[in-house]
Design a protein around this motif. Structure first.
Motif, PDB file in Angstrom:
ATOM      1  N   LYS A  36      54.665 158.108  58.697  1.00  0.00           N
ATOM      2  CA  LYS A  36      56.073 158.402  58.417  1.00  0.00           C
ATOM      3  C   LYS A  36      56.480 159.585  59.261  1.00  0.00           C
ATOM      4  O   LYS A  36      55.765 160.564  59.372  1.00  0.00           O
ATOM      5  CB  LYS A  36      56.288 158.723  56.947  1.00  0.00           C
ATOM      6  N   HIS A  37      57.649 159.460  59.872  1.00  0.00           N
ATOM      7  CA  HIS A  37      58.240 160.539  60.667  1.00  0.00           C
ATOM      8  C   HIS A  37      59.532 160.963  59.998  1.00  0.00           C
ATOM      9  O   HIS A  37      60.151 160.173  59.279  1.00  0.00           O
ATOM     10  CB  HIS A  37      58.549 160.055  62.082  1.00  0.00           C
ATOM     11  N   ASN A  38      59.985 162.163  60.274  1.00  0.00           N
ATOM     12  CA  ASN A  38      61.228 162.623  59.666  1.00  0.00           C
ATOM     13  C   ASN A  38      62.433 161.792  60.099  1.00  0.00           C
ATOM     14  O   ASN A  38      63.449 161.794  59.437  1.00  0.00           O
ATOM     15  CB  ASN A  38      61.473 164.112  59.929  1.00  0.00           C
ATOM     16  N   PHE A  39      62.318 161.010  61.152  1.00  0.00           N
ATOM     17  CA  PHE A  39      63.429 160.165  61.578  1.00  0.00           C
ATOM     18  C   PHE A  39      63.323 158.747  61.017  1.00  0.00           C
ATOM     19  O   PHE A  39      64.217 157.934  61.208  1.00  0.00           O
ATOM     20  CB  PHE A  39      63.525 160.125  63.108  1.00  0.00           C
ATOM     21  N   SER A  43      58.011 154.623  55.384  1.00  0.00           N
ATOM     22  CA  SER A  43      56.755 154.684  56.125  1.00  0.00           C
ATOM     23  C   SER A  43      56.425 153.288  56.658  1.00  0.00           C
ATOM     24  O   SER A  43      56.928 152.284  56.156  1.00  0.00           O
ATOM     25  CB  SER A  43      55.635 155.213  55.235  1.00  0.00           C
ATOM     26  N   GLY A 103      56.794 171.105  65.824  1.00  0.00           N
ATOM     27  CA  GLY A 103      56.473 170.041  64.878  1.00  0.00           C
ATOM     28  C   GLY A 103      55.302 170.383  63.993  1.00  0.00           C
ATOM     29  O   GLY A 103      54.508 171.274  64.283  1.00  0.00           O
ATOM     30  N   ASN A 118      51.936 162.050  58.442  1.00  0.00           N
ATOM     31  CA  ASN A 118      53.315 162.431  58.138  1.00  0.00           C
ATOM     32  C   ASN A 118      53.733 163.478  59.150  1.00  0.00           C
ATOM     33  O   ASN A 118      53.125 164.552  59.226  1.00  0.00           O
ATOM     34  CB  ASN A 118      53.417 162.974  56.710  1.00  0.00           C
ATOM     35  N   SER A 119      54.765 163.167  59.924  1.00  0.00           N
ATOM     36  CA  SER A 119      55.154 164.005  61.051  1.00  0.00           C
ATOM     37  C   SER A 119      56.601 164.467  60.923  1.00  0.00           C
ATOM     38  O   SER A 119      57.489 163.673  60.604  1.00  0.00           O
ATOM     39  CB  SER A 119      54.981 163.195  62.343  1.00  0.00           C
ATOM     40  N   VAL A 120      56.812 165.747  61.199  1.00  0.00           N
ATOM     41  CA  VAL A 120      58.159 166.326  61.228  1.00  0.00           C
ATOM     42  C   VAL A 120      58.287 167.073  62.544  1.00  0.00           C
ATOM     43  O   VAL A 120      57.413 167.872  62.899  1.00  0.00           O
ATOM     44  CB  VAL A 120      58.379 167.305  60.049  1.00  0.00           C
ATOM     45  N   ARG A 121      59.365 166.796  63.290  1.00  0.00           N
ATOM     46  CA  ARG A 121      59.587 167.481  64.562  1.00  0.00           C
ATOM     47  C   ARG A 121      61.079 167.689  64.780  1.00  0.00           C
ATOM     48  O   ARG A 121      61.910 167.065  64.116  1.00  0.00           O
ATOM     49  CB  ARG A 121      58.980 166.684  65.713  1.00  0.00           C
ATOM     50  N   ASP A 122      61.416 168.519  65.742  1.00  0.00           N
ATOM     51  CA  ASP A 122      62.809 168.781  66.104  1.00  0.00           C
ATOM     52  C   ASP A 122      63.334 167.553  66.843  1.00  0.00           C
ATOM     53  O   ASP A 122      62.976 167.314  67.996  1.00  0.00           O
ATOM     54  CB  ASP A 122      62.896 170.028  66.975  1.00  0.00           C
ATOM     55  N   GLU A 123      64.134 166.771  66.168  1.00  0.00           N
ATOM     56  CA  GLU A 123      64.596 165.501  66.731  1.00  0.00           C
ATOM     57  C   GLU A 123      65.572 165.654  67.887  1.00  0.00           C
ATOM     58  O   GLU A 123      65.602 164.808  68.774  1.00  0.00           O
ATOM     59  CB  GLU A 123      65.212 164.624  65.640  1.00  0.00           C
TER      60      GLU A 123
END
Length: 137
Positions: A36-39, A43, A103, A118-123
């Motif tokens: 799952k990514h923040n965008f 999932s 991220g 599970n990934s979160v980054r500056d989109e």
């Protein structure tokens, strides 16, 4: 024998950063890995070996667009059943645009293998890189 989360993280990191590639990198992933990514709205499930291969080839694909690509501010944190990577990806796109993508990625581990990511980054910054990669073909 099941490897510890710390050993798994070390083996993963060596291949991910490219400084100490693990010859059995594909084996670090479960047969099915939830990601799952923040965008993403939901999932998705991936074949673990295919996801591992994508991770290995993506770094080289990014370097084709951003030869000065690097990962800085990289830290790994070990938990009982996960390891967490905090990083910033940096580089310069062909049009001269500087990219800086902070991220955080959480890798859930069960039985010595990665089972979820599970990934979160500056989109906004990541979008510039993704667009340049699509344009490069």
């Amino acid at each position: 024998m099941t490897i510890s989360v710390a050993d798994l993280a070390k083996r993963f990191t060596g291949s991910y950063l490219g400084h100490d590639p693990d010859p059995d990198f594909l084996d670090l992933f479960a047969d099915v890995v939830r990601a799952k990514h923040n965008f993403d709205v939901t999932s998705q499930e991936y074949a673990g070996r295919e996801l591992a291969e994508q991770m290995l080839t993506r770094r080289e694909a990014i370097r084709q667009v951003m030869p000065d690509f690097d990962v800085i501010d990289f830290t790994v944190h070990i938990a009982e059943d996960a390891f967490i990577i905090v990083q910033t990806s940096v580089g310069t796109l062909p049009d001269g645009t500087a990219v800086r993508i902070p991220g955080v990625v959480v890798f859930d581990v069960a039985d010595g293998r990665i089972v979820a990511i599970n990934s979160v980054r500056d989109e906004s910054q990541a979008a510039d890189l993704e667009n340049a990669m699509r344009a490069a073909g």
